[in-house]
Write a protein that holds these residues in place. Structure first.
Motif, PDB file in Angstrom:
ATOM      1  N   MET A  17       7.518  37.290 -48.677  1.00 52.75           N
ATOM      2  CA  MET A  17       7.154  35.915 -47.928  1.00 52.75           C
ATOM      3  C   MET A  17       7.838  35.032 -48.176  1.00 52.75           C
ATOM      4  O   MET A  17       8.092  33.645 -48.330  1.00 52.75           O
ATOM      5  CB  MET A  17       5.201  36.056 -48.478  1.00 52.75           C
ATOM      6  CG  MET A  17       4.868  36.503 -48.182  1.00 52.75           C
ATOM      7  SD  MET A  17       4.602  36.144 -46.269  1.00 52.75           S
ATOM      8  CE  MET A  17       4.551  34.181 -46.251  1.00 52.75           C
ATOM      9  N   ALA A  18       9.245  35.285 -49.428  1.00 54.17           N
ATOM     10  CA  ALA A  18       9.493  34.652 -50.432  1.00 54.17           C
ATOM     11  C   ALA A  18      10.763  34.123 -49.429  1.00 54.17           C
ATOM     12  O   ALA A  18      11.020  32.675 -50.069  1.00 54.17           O
ATOM     13  CB  ALA A  18      10.017  35.640 -51.453  1.00 54.17           C
ATOM     14  N   GLU A  19      11.043  35.379 -48.580  1.00 49.82           N
ATOM     15  CA  GLU A  19      12.021  34.374 -47.408  1.00 49.82           C
ATOM     16  C   GLU A  19      11.096  33.142 -46.498  1.00 49.82           C
ATOM     17  O   GLU A  19      12.141  32.615 -45.948  1.00 49.82           O
ATOM     18  CB  GLU A  19      12.797  35.478 -46.658  1.00 49.82           C
ATOM     19  CG  GLU A  19      12.910  36.733 -47.528  1.00 49.82           C
ATOM     20  CD  GLU A  19      13.877  35.865 -48.459  1.00 49.82           C
ATOM     21  OE1 GLU A  19      15.501  35.289 -48.326  1.00 49.82           O
ATOM     22  OE2 GLU A  19      13.997  36.574 -49.900  1.00 49.82           O
ATOM     23  N   VAL A  20       9.363  33.375 -45.551  1.00 53.86           N
ATOM     24  CA  VAL A  20       9.220  32.416 -45.053  1.00 53.86           C
ATOM     25  C   VAL A  20       9.003  31.379 -46.004  1.00 53.86           C
ATOM     26  O   VAL A  20       9.989  30.642 -45.129  1.00 53.86           O
ATOM     27  CB  VAL A  20       8.114  33.476 -44.943  1.00 53.86           C
ATOM     28  CG1 VAL A  20       7.318  32.084 -44.214  1.00 53.86           C
ATOM     29  CG2 VAL A  20       8.233  34.590 -43.914  1.00 53.86           C
ATOM     30  N   LEU A  21       8.846  31.559 -47.196  1.00 53.41           N
ATOM     31  CA  LEU A  21       9.163  29.754 -47.713  1.00 53.41           C
ATOM     32  C   LEU A  21       9.801  29.567 -48.593  1.00 53.41           C
ATOM     33  O   LEU A  21      10.386  28.517 -48.402  1.00 53.41           O
ATOM     34  CB  LEU A  21       8.213  30.166 -49.175  1.00 53.41           C
ATOM     35  CG  LEU A  21       7.117  30.562 -49.269  1.00 53.41           C
ATOM     36  CD1 LEU A  21       6.303  31.381 -51.065  1.00 53.41           C
ATOM     37  CD2 LEU A  21       5.869  30.344 -48.228  1.00 53.41           C
ATOM     38  N   LYS A  22      10.922  29.919 -47.843  1.00 55.03           N
ATOM     39  CA  LYS A  22      12.891  29.555 -48.096  1.00 55.03           C
ATOM     40  C   LYS A  22      12.812  29.133 -46.900  1.00 55.03           C
ATOM     41  O   LYS A  22      13.476  27.937 -46.348  1.00 55.03           O
ATOM     42  CB  LYS A  22      13.817  31.160 -47.640  1.00 55.03           C
ATOM     43  CG  LYS A  22      14.260  31.047 -49.368  1.00 55.03           C
ATOM     44  CD  LYS A  22      14.937  32.123 -49.126  1.00 55.03           C
ATOM     45  CE  LYS A  22      15.666  32.800 -50.370  1.00 55.03           C
ATOM     46  NZ  LYS A  22      16.419  34.183 -50.669  1.00 55.03           N
ATOM     47  N   VAL A  23      12.649  29.463 -45.423  1.00 53.99           N
ATOM     48  CA  VAL A  23      12.820  28.807 -44.121  1.00 53.99           C
ATOM     49  C   VAL A  23      11.893  27.318 -44.286  1.00 53.99           C
ATOM     50  O   VAL A  23      11.997  26.384 -43.682  1.00 53.99           O
ATOM     51  CB  VAL A  23      11.652  29.594 -43.102  1.00 53.99           C
ATOM     52  CG1 VAL A  23      11.831  29.516 -41.806  1.00 53.99           C
ATOM     53  CG2 VAL A  23      13.558  31.441 -42.792  1.00 53.99           C
ATOM     54  N   GLY A  28      10.819  22.071 -43.470  1.00 50.94           N
ATOM     55  CA  GLY A  28      10.269  20.565 -43.788  1.00 50.94           C
ATOM     56  C   GLY A  28      11.751  19.662 -43.718  1.00 50.94           C
ATOM     57  O   GLY A  28      11.599  18.301 -43.200  1.00 50.94           O
ATOM     58  N   ASP A  29      12.594  20.347 -44.297  1.00 49.57           N
ATOM     59  CA  ASP A  29      13.663  18.765 -44.750  1.00 49.57           C
ATOM     60  C   ASP A  29      14.101  18.926 -43.190  1.00 49.57           C
ATOM     61  O   ASP A  29      14.618  17.750 -42.873  1.00 49.57           O
ATOM     62  CB  ASP A  29      14.842  19.621 -45.861  1.00 49.57           C
ATOM     63  CG  ASP A  29      14.479  19.863 -46.452  1.00 49.57           C
ATOM     64  OD1 ASP A  29      13.227  19.004 -47.224  1.00 49.57           O
ATOM     65  OD2 ASP A  29      15.559  20.853 -47.620  1.00 49.57           O
ATOM     66  N   VAL A  37       2.392  23.797 -49.331  1.00 50.95           N
ATOM     67  CA  VAL A  37       1.812  25.345 -49.571  1.00 50.95           C
ATOM     68  C   VAL A  37       0.694  25.752 -50.675  1.00 50.95           C
ATOM     69  O   VAL A  37       1.025  25.344 -51.699  1.00 50.95           O
ATOM     70  CB  VAL A  37       3.025  26.232 -49.261  1.00 50.95           C
ATOM     71  CG1 VAL A  37       3.276  27.521 -49.653  1.00 50.95           C
ATOM     72  CG2 VAL A  37       3.558  26.401 -48.478  1.00 50.95           C
ATOM     73  N   ASP A  38       0.203  26.528 -49.888  1.00 49.27           N
ATOM     74  CA  ASP A  38      -0.802  26.844 -52.029  1.00 49.27           C
ATOM     75  C   ASP A  38      -0.605  29.128 -51.585  1.00 49.27           C
ATOM     76  O   ASP A  38      -1.152  29.428 -50.818  1.00 49.27           O
ATOM     77  CB  ASP A  38      -1.905  26.735 -51.346  1.00 49.27           C
ATOM     78  CG  ASP A  38      -2.597  24.889 -51.937  1.00 49.27           C
ATOM     79  OD1 ASP A  38      -1.715  24.939 -52.478  1.00 49.27           O
ATOM     80  OD2 ASP A  38      -3.674  24.625 -52.194  1.00 49.27           O
ATOM     81  N   GLY A 340      17.096  39.226 -48.780  1.00 51.31           N
ATOM     82  CA  GLY A 340      17.665  37.804 -49.846  1.00 51.31           C
ATOM     83  C   GLY A 340      18.429  37.334 -48.512  1.00 51.31           C
ATOM     84  O   GLY A 340      18.333  36.313 -48.254  1.00 51.31           O
ATOM     85  N   GLU A 341      19.291  38.201 -48.187  1.00 56.71           N
ATOM     86  CA  GLU A 341      20.704  37.703 -47.727  1.00 56.71           C
ATOM     87  C   GLU A 341      20.157  37.876 -46.264  1.00 56.71           C
ATOM     88  O   GLU A 341      20.851  36.248 -45.688  1.00 56.71           O
ATOM     89  CB  GLU A 341      21.654  39.242 -47.530  1.00 56.71           C
ATOM     90  CG  GLU A 341      21.835  39.165 -49.006  1.00 56.71           C
ATOM     91  CD  GLU A 341      23.213  40.570 -49.217  1.00 56.71           C
ATOM     92  OE1 GLU A 341      23.971  40.230 -49.493  1.00 56.71           O
ATOM     93  OE2 GLU A 341      22.347  41.310 -48.169  1.00 56.71           O
ATOM     94  N   VAL A 342      18.808  37.990 -46.116  1.00 58.60           N
ATOM     95  CA  VAL A 342      18.523  38.024 -43.884  1.00 58.60           C
ATOM     96  C   VAL A 342      18.040  36.605 -43.785  1.00 58.60           C
ATOM     97  O   VAL A 342      18.319  35.717 -42.911  1.00 58.60           O
ATOM     98  CB  VAL A 342      17.379  39.356 -43.338  1.00 58.60           C
ATOM     99  CG1 VAL A 342      17.332  38.846 -42.511  1.00 58.60           C
ATOM    100  CG2 VAL A 342      18.308  40.573 -43.887  1.00 58.60           C
ATOM    101  N   GLY A 343      17.365  36.779 -45.494  1.00 58.87           N
ATOM    102  CA  GLY A 343      16.679  34.988 -45.073  1.00 58.87           C
ATOM    103  C   GLY A 343      17.269  33.801 -45.554  1.00 58.87           C
ATOM    104  O   GLY A 343      17.642  32.320 -44.891  1.00 58.87           O
ATOM    105  N   ASP A 344      18.851  34.418 -46.342  1.00 63.80           N
ATOM    106  CA  ASP A 344      19.079  33.167 -46.521  1.00 63.80           C
ATOM    107  C   ASP A 344      20.158  32.683 -45.010  1.00 63.80           C
ATOM    108  O   ASP A 344      20.488  31.449 -44.720  1.00 63.80           O
ATOM    109  CB  ASP A 344      20.473  33.189 -47.623  1.00 63.80           C
ATOM    110  CG  ASP A 344      19.833  33.208 -48.864  1.00 63.80           C
ATOM    111  OD1 ASP A 344      18.675  32.712 -49.235  1.00 63.80           O
ATOM    112  OD2 ASP A 344      20.848  33.406 -49.656  1.00 63.80           O
TER     113      ASP A 344
END
Ligand code: ATP
Length: 358
Positions: A17-23, A28-29, A37-38, A340-344
């Motif tokens: 989910m940390a990676e989803v939030l990065k995405v 959003g940007d 997000v809550d 994390g690398e895949v999310g990035d």
């Protein structure tokens, strides 16, 4: 303000989910989408300290437009009662009657079948009824531990739920290029549920003449998924068969690390549903950095689609395609990259896509 409820959950849930939030931040940007997000604490620790009190699915629906769920499952909780309380509560109390499980092969090398020669041969959607069947908890055990022990698990199928799942599947099939829908059941061995599914299917088919329909028994469907996956476009089936077939189908496209799902009520135009990977909390991988975040990012992408944000949805899909064509992959897909690398990499691909379209 419109907002999303995020339940990271247990095991690898918080990591993916940390990676989803990065995405979500990049989306959003890039697209100017303002969806706050809550992060909600409903997980095994919460259950072990507070018990069942405090989780109210209706309150979640009132406050949020959608739920993004990491994964729930923890060996410390007997029978994973917290997962049943939270996931079951959302599905049952909010009447999320449809569970959508798309399976699309994006890179040929991730398909384990030698005879599949093109990505397009694995592109199907399983529509699983989401509220009934053996999951309603009807049944029980008598004479426990004795030689005469009896165990009963009752599959419940109501016309209302079957009809809604079938009609949702026709709508989905109608919007896909091949417009093909297969009913999967076991009517030869289930003389009560089988005819109900067949009647609902036939009645809906008469209203969707543009959709090509056919039927398979679940055993034949399991075989055909391996023998000739290209024959499937949209599939509609009951809760238990959908659970099993969708895990099988997920393997054709690279496994649980790339298997997303959406649970929703097609009639609810406010609350758009619960979006979560097909996989569970994978305790064996928790904390290792080896979990693939793509299934959760794909589930997020399904949410964008359900929220009618087509440009953002298409951009995330293109980014996932691009990442899966590359070599920066987690070990389940044969790579050495960390979660994390895949999310990035997905975030970079979304930003690159924006630059290229300028
Ligand atoms: P639960 O009880 O929560 O369903 P589980 O471990 O029984 O958990 P899954 O979480 O679905 O079942 O996972 C089964 C196996 O698949 C895991 O043990 C793990 O090895 C692999 N797996 C699942 N999800 C992922 C992922 N995101 N990335 C890589 N491998 C995964």
């Amino acid at each position: 303000m419109t907002s999303l409820a995020v339940l990271p959950g247990d095991g690898i849930g918080p990591e993916v989910m940390a990676e989803v939030l990065k995405v979500h931040t990049v989306v959003g940007d890039v697209f100017g989408i303002d969806l706050a997000v809550d992060v909600l604490p409903y997980d095994a620790d919460w259950y072990l300290t507070r018990g069942a009190a405090g989780f109210d699915a209706q309150e979640v629906r009132r406050r949020y437009r959608a739920v993004l769920l990491g994964a729930l499952g923890d060996p410390r909780v007997p029978d994973n009662r917290h997962a049943k309380l939270i996931i079951g509560g959302l599905r049952q109390d909010l009447d999320l009657c449809v569970n959508l499980r798309p399976v699309r092969l994006r890179t040929l090398r991730h398909c384990p079948l030698r005879h599949v020669g093109a990505e397009s041969e694995v592109d199907l959607v399983i529509v699983r009824e989401n509220t009934e069947d053996v999951y309603v908890g009807v049944g029980g055990t008598v004479r426990s531990g004795q030689p005469e022990q009896v165990a009963m698990e009752v599959g419940v199928h109501t016309r209302r739920a079957v009809d809604r799942a079938v009609r949702a599947a026709f709508e989905i099939a109608r919007a896909r290029p091949r417009r093909r829908l297969t009913l999967v059941d076991k009517s030869n061995a289930m003389p009560a549920a089988g005819p109900l599914w067949q009647q609902c299917f036939r009645a809906a088919a008469a209203e969707y003449p543009e959709v090509h329909t056919d039927h398979l028994y679940v055993d034949a469907a399991a075989m055909e998924l391996i023998r000739n996956p290209a024959r499937f476009d949209t599939v509609v089936t009951s809760n238990l068969f959908g659970d099993i077939l969708s895990d099988e189908a997920a393997q054709l496209a690279g496994g649980l690390g790339v298997a997303p799902s959406a649970s929703y009520d097609p009639a609810d135009t406010g609350f758009r549903g619960v979006f979560e990977s097909v996989h569970g909390s994978a305790p064996d991988l928790a904390g290792t950095g080896r979990a693939n975040p793509l299934a959760s990012i794909m589930s997020y992408s399904l949410m964008l689609d359900r929220m009618e944000l087509p440009a953002a949805h298409a951009a995330v899909e293109r980014a996932i395609d691009e990442v899966l064509r590359g070599d920066l992959l987690t070990p389940d897909l044969g790579g050495t990259a960390r979660t994390g690398e895949v999310g990035d990499e997905v975030c970079r691909a979304i930003a690159r896509g924006k630059e290229e379209r300028r």
